[in-house]
Design a protein around this motif. Structure first.
Motif, PDB file in Angstrom:
ATOM      1  N   CYS A  30      68.029  -0.723 -52.121  1.00  0.00           N
ATOM      2  CA  CYS A  30      66.946  -1.092 -53.042  1.00  0.00           C
ATOM      3  C   CYS A  30      65.755  -1.716 -52.315  1.00  0.00           C
ATOM      4  O   CYS A  30      64.943  -2.392 -52.946  1.00  0.00           O
ATOM      5  N   PHE A 110      70.535  -6.514 -58.458  1.00  0.00           N
ATOM      6  CA  PHE A 110      70.793  -5.275 -57.721  1.00  0.00           C
ATOM      7  C   PHE A 110      72.165  -5.395 -57.062  1.00  0.00           C
ATOM      8  O   PHE A 110      72.441  -6.372 -56.367  1.00  0.00           O
ATOM      9  N   GLN A 113      76.864   0.530 -56.473  1.00  0.00           N
ATOM     10  CA  GLN A 113      77.303   1.336 -57.613  1.00  0.00           C
ATOM     11  C   GLN A 113      78.840   1.340 -57.692  1.00  0.00           C
ATOM     12  O   GLN A 113      79.545   1.334 -56.667  1.00  0.00           O
ATOM     13  N   LEU A 138      71.230  -3.265 -62.007  1.00  0.00           N
ATOM     14  CA  LEU A 138      70.950  -1.925 -61.497  1.00  0.00           C
ATOM     15  C   LEU A 138      71.805  -1.710 -60.251  1.00  0.00           C
ATOM     16  O   LEU A 138      71.781  -2.527 -59.329  1.00  0.00           O
ATOM     17  N   TYR A 140      72.732   0.316 -56.935  1.00  0.00           N
ATOM     18  CA  TYR A 140      72.058   1.193 -55.964  1.00  0.00           C
ATOM     19  C   TYR A 140      73.048   2.084 -55.226  1.00  0.00           C
ATOM     20  O   TYR A 140      74.266   1.880 -55.284  1.00  0.00           O
ATOM     21  N   VAL A 154      68.263   5.671 -63.427  1.00  0.00           N
ATOM     22  CA  VAL A 154      67.034   4.870 -63.392  1.00  0.00           C
ATOM     23  C   VAL A 154      66.310   5.172 -62.083  1.00  0.00           C
ATOM     24  O   VAL A 154      66.941   5.198 -61.020  1.00  0.00           O
ATOM     25  N   PHE A 209      68.901   4.438 -59.307  1.00  0.00           N
ATOM     26  CA  PHE A 209      69.915   3.437 -59.637  1.00  0.00           C
ATOM     27  C   PHE A 209      70.748   3.903 -60.826  1.00  0.00           C
ATOM     28  O   PHE A 209      70.328   4.762 -61.599  1.00  0.00           O
ATOM     29  N   CYS A 211      72.428   2.559 -64.296  1.00  0.00           N
ATOM     30  CA  CYS A 211      72.363   1.464 -65.269  1.00  0.00           C
ATOM     31  C   CYS A 211      73.418   1.720 -66.334  1.00  0.00           C
ATOM     32  O   CYS A 211      73.397   2.753 -66.999  1.00  0.00           O
TER      33      CYS A 211
END
Ligand SMILES: [Zn+2]
Length: 216
Positions: A30, A110, A113, A138, A140, A154, A209, A211
């Motif tokens: 990010c 951030f 994932q 979010l 990443y 996103v 990203f 979400c």
């Protein structure tokens, strides 16, 4: 498509928490979004947490946080968990969330994932959701040998000044990683170009990203 923004009003700054397992994860995942947020919200505060920053990689993490976030770094927490072994030290990692991160009240988080192929990354993602239950998160992505890229939801378009700066700062900050066959500008530019294509970014480049929950 209209854009959402993170305007929290003029009375207080935007608080952003960046979580990364290893030195370079935050910046790869990010770094561009952080540079863009800093441009859009110059008063924002960044809380920067790296769980495995040992030896030379601690210095690299410190230098990168400065290059990406400059004076906006309000918290810099560098831990020394062993790379690759985080799930096996899960209780200790969770204690960091419980004791040190709960005092931070971020508007935006951030993190990694949830379906990342790296076991350390998945643990940090899981603990993020355990800890920050009423927050905007979010997740990443990190390109890797294992190939776990998916379909993110996103997108943050990045101008040329920003995506070039991201790659420059990555290469400048993490010299110890240059021996990895994938740690080179082409990898980072290629992923941002593909994500830029997927979101029709005006300059052609973007970060993406995942979400899971969004309240409007
Ligand atoms: Zn990592």
């Amino acid at each position: 498509m209209i854009s959402l923004n993170f305007d929290v009003g003029s009375k207080r700054p935007l608080e952003v928490l960046c979580l990364g397992c290893h030195s370079d994860d935050i910046e790869i995942g990010c770094g561009g979004a952080i540079l863009r947020l800093a441009q859009q919200y110059p008063d924002c505060n960044l809380h920067w947490v790296v769980f495995s920053a040992i030896g030379v990689r601690e210095n690299e993490a410190r230098r990168a946080a400065k290059l990406f976030a400059e004076s906006r770094v309000k918290t810099l927490l560098l831990k020394t968990f062993e790379d690759g072994f985080m799930p096996y030290a899960g209780a200790e990692v969770k204690r960091v969330f419980e004791k040190e991160l709960k005092q931070i009240h971020p508007d935006l988080v951030f993190t990694h994932q949830g379906k990342d192929a790296h076991q350390d990354h998945r643990l940090i993602s899981e603990l993020t959701w355990n800890t920050f239950r009423d927050h905007m998160i979010l997740e990443y992505e990190i390109p890797k040998y294992d190939g776990d890229l998916g379909r993110p939801s996103v997108f943050v378009p990045l101008g040329e000044d920003i995506y070039q700066k991201k790659v420059r700062c990555l290469m400048e900050s993490f010299k110890s990683q240059r021996t990895k066959h994938w740690f080179e500008p082409e990898t980072f530019l290629a992923l941002m170009r593909l994500r830029g294509m997927e979101c029709n970014a005006p300059g052609g480049y973007a970060e993406a990203f995942y979400c899971r929950k969004l309240v409007i």
